[in-house]
Enzyme design. Sequence first.
Site, mmCIF file in Angstrom:
data_model
loop_
_atom_site.group_PDB
_atom_site.id
_atom_site.type_symbol
_atom_site.label_atom_id
_atom_site.label_comp_id
_atom_site.label_asym_id
_atom_site.label_seq_id
_atom_site.Cartn_x
_atom_site.Cartn_y
_atom_site.Cartn_z
ATOM 1 N N HIS A 133 -0.574 -0.044 -9.759
ATOM 2 C CA HIS A 133 -1.334 -1.011 -8.940
ATOM 3 C C HIS A 133 -1.761 -2.218 -9.790
ATOM 4 O O HIS A 133 -2.934 -2.598 -9.809
ATOM 5 C CB HIS A 133 -2.564 -0.333 -8.304
ATOM 6 C CG HIS A 133 -2.933 -0.956 -6.980
ATOM 7 N ND1 HIS A 133 -3.167 -0.231 -5.847
ATOM 8 C CD2 HIS A 133 -3.093 -2.258 -6.621
ATOM 9 C CE1 HIS A 133 -3.465 -1.053 -4.846
ATOM 10 N NE2 HIS A 133 -3.425 -2.282 -5.299
ATOM 11 N N ASP A 143 4.527 -0.304 -6.918
ATOM 12 C CA ASP A 143 3.283 -0.627 -7.617
ATOM 13 C C ASP A 143 2.131 0.168 -7.019
ATOM 14 O O ASP A 143 1.020 0.145 -7.534
ATOM 15 C CB ASP A 143 2.985 -2.131 -7.494
ATOM 16 C CG ASP A 143 1.754 -2.537 -8.295
ATOM 17 O OD1 ASP A 143 1.717 -2.223 -9.503
ATOM 18 O OD2 ASP A 143 0.825 -3.130 -7.722
ATOM 19 N N GLU A 152 -2.342 7.663 -4.677
ATOM 20 C CA GLU A 152 -2.604 7.088 -6.003
ATOM 21 C C GLU A 152 -4.054 7.221 -6.477
ATOM 22 O O GLU A 152 -4.338 7.099 -7.667
ATOM 23 C CB GLU A 152 -2.224 5.596 -6.019
ATOM 24 C CG GLU A 152 -3.142 4.709 -5.190
ATOM 25 C CD GLU A 152 -2.733 3.236 -5.226
ATOM 26 O OE1 GLU A 152 -1.554 2.944 -5.003
ATOM 27 O OE2 GLU A 152 -3.607 2.389 -5.478
ATOM 28 N N ARG A 200 0.850 -1.184 0.000
ATOM 29 C CA ARG A 200 0.000 0.000 0.000
ATOM 30 C C ARG A 200 0.891 1.241 0.000
ATOM 31 O O ARG A 200 1.895 1.297 0.714
ATOM 32 C CB ARG A 200 -0.920 0.043 1.232
ATOM 33 C CG ARG A 200 -2.105 -0.907 1.148
ATOM 34 C CD ARG A 200 -3.126 -0.495 0.074
ATOM 35 N NE ARG A 200 -4.248 -1.421 -0.025
ATOM 36 C CZ ARG A 200 -4.325 -2.463 -0.851
ATOM 37 N NH1 ARG A 200 -3.301 -2.744 -1.656
ATOM 38 N NH2 ARG A 200 -5.388 -3.222 -0.896
HETATM 39 P P1 NAI Z 1 -1.807 -11.400 4.771
HETATM 40 O O1 NAI Z 1 -2.890 -10.965 5.713
HETATM 41 O O2 NAI Z 1 -1.747 -12.830 4.341
HETATM 42 O O3 NAI Z 1 -0.378 -11.038 5.397
HETATM 43 C C1 NAI Z 1 -0.073 -9.824 6.016
HETATM 44 C C2 NAI Z 1 1.057 -10.081 7.010
HETATM 45 O O4 NAI Z 1 1.447 -8.817 7.556
HETATM 46 C C3 NAI Z 1 0.630 -10.983 8.175
HETATM 47 O O5 NAI Z 1 1.582 -12.019 8.341
HETATM 48 C C4 NAI Z 1 0.609 -10.029 9.359
HETATM 49 O O6 NAI Z 1 0.943 -10.659 10.589
HETATM 50 C C5 NAI Z 1 1.671 -9.028 8.942
HETATM 51 N N1 NAI Z 1 1.612 -7.789 9.706
HETATM 52 C C6 NAI Z 1 0.541 -7.217 10.330
HETATM 53 N N2 NAI Z 1 0.933 -6.099 10.962
HETATM 54 C C7 NAI Z 1 2.252 -5.959 10.728
HETATM 55 C C8 NAI Z 1 3.227 -5.014 11.138
HETATM 56 N N3 NAI Z 1 2.897 -3.967 11.929
HETATM 57 N N4 NAI Z 1 4.490 -5.175 10.709
HETATM 58 C C9 NAI Z 1 4.832 -6.230 9.923
HETATM 59 N N5 NAI Z 1 3.962 -7.167 9.535
HETATM 60 C C10 NAI Z 1 2.691 -7.035 9.933
HETATM 61 O O7 NAI Z 1 -1.918 -10.421 3.531
HETATM 62 P P2 NAI Z 1 -1.347 -10.653 2.053
HETATM 63 O O8 NAI Z 1 -2.350 -11.357 1.234
HETATM 64 O O9 NAI Z 1 0.033 -11.196 2.158
HETATM 65 O O10 NAI Z 1 -1.302 -9.135 1.525
HETATM 66 C C11 NAI Z 1 -0.406 -8.185 2.080
HETATM 67 C C12 NAI Z 1 -0.772 -6.814 1.566
HETATM 68 O O11 NAI Z 1 -0.550 -6.752 0.157
HETATM 69 C C13 NAI Z 1 -2.271 -6.455 1.699
HETATM 70 O O12 NAI Z 1 -2.547 -5.904 2.978
HETATM 71 C C14 NAI Z 1 -2.470 -5.439 0.627
HETATM 72 O O13 NAI Z 1 -2.259 -4.153 1.162
HETATM 73 C C15 NAI Z 1 -1.362 -5.735 -0.385
HETATM 74 N N6 NAI Z 1 -1.876 -6.187 -1.693
HETATM 75 C C16 NAI Z 1 -1.483 -5.513 -2.811
HETATM 76 C C17 NAI Z 1 -1.920 -5.893 -4.069
HETATM 77 C C18 NAI Z 1 -1.473 -5.190 -5.319
HETATM 78 O O14 NAI Z 1 -2.048 -5.434 -6.399
HETATM 79 N N7 NAI Z 1 -0.467 -4.351 -5.296
HETATM 80 C C19 NAI Z 1 -2.850 -7.021 -4.209
HETATM 81 C C20 NAI Z 1 -3.158 -7.707 -2.985
HETATM 82 C C21 NAI Z 1 -2.705 -7.282 -1.760
#
Ligand code: NAI
Length: 328
Positions: A295, A258, A263, A234
Amino acid sequence: MVKIAFFDAKNYDKEVFNKYNKEYKYDITYFESKLNSETAPLTKGFDVVCIFVNDKADAKTLKILEENGVKILALRCAGFNNVDLEEKGNLKIVRVPQYSPYAVAEHAVGLLLSINRKLYKSYQRTRKYNFSLDGLLGFDIHGKTVGVIGTGRIGKAFINIMKGFGTKIIAYDTYQDEKFREEVGFEYVDLDTLYKESDIISLHCPLLKDTEKMINKESIAKMKKGVIIINCSRGKLINTNDLVQKLSEGKIGGVGLDVYEDEEEFFLRDMSNSYVRDKNLSILLSMPNVFITSHQAFFTKEALNKIASDTLENIKNEMETGTCENEL
Ligand code: NAI
């Protein structure tokens, strides 16, 4: 018949949702505009509102949705930082928690390779019959230390790929997955250690109060000179003013983005004929060691299919049973 107001609709959304909707037969109206408090009145008479990453479901918008009789807010994405959950009232809010972690992780690696090996520059040069190598020098990724912030689904997929490059992985997460760590072989470290030791840093944590602008001048000061920063998570994880400043001081070796802090007005749209510009985005786009995509990390056939099928299934579950495993 269930009526769905679909905001920020693109042609590719219509194509894939219409394909899957043959089974559900919902009445979908596609709006090109994004959802916000100004466009929310359009939702009158709809049962479901479907939104994406740059729609804004703040308190004011959610109130209008409820007043208009909307029952379900269906996010066709994983992140929900654009929804004020505390103000959801009686609205049911569902999301697609995962569509393709591989899509995002692979794109992050793509940005890394493009930045390190200056592929975007080579492409522009060779098209003009310029075959010189001046300014294209990169480094071996093999043997380097990669810092991964957030070891969830996408972070894990990214780590698995980077292991194949022969890198040393260090990671930070507020929740440590020991089983995965043991299986793959990497180390969990604190954030300061990650900043200090990483040659490459990739962000895969969600945008939360405690992660907002975590990449700022203080954290960048702790990093190695020449560090490469990749952000496919993000935009607001990075303080862009500080990033621009540190890039212009030569502290950062390269940045692959990305996502971008502001944005919403630009990404996922063709703004090439508009005079509206964003100062920091323009500065970043003009820098030789910054590579920005719009994105698009999620944007694979597999992910689009899963987004459409899971969103419609979430809506079906909520409409038929009043609950759904993907409810927030
Ligand atoms: P997920 O929920 O599987 O993993 C997120 C991880 O971040 C978890 O292991 C969690 O414990 C950790 N986390 C939470 N708070 C934290 C902190 N303060 N410091 C470090 N780690 C922390 O989510 P996923 O599927 O891996 O997605 C991650 C992010 O990717 C999403 O939140 C979204 O913002 C972004 N995303 C971007 C996309 C794009 O097209 N550019 C598409 C899909 C997701």
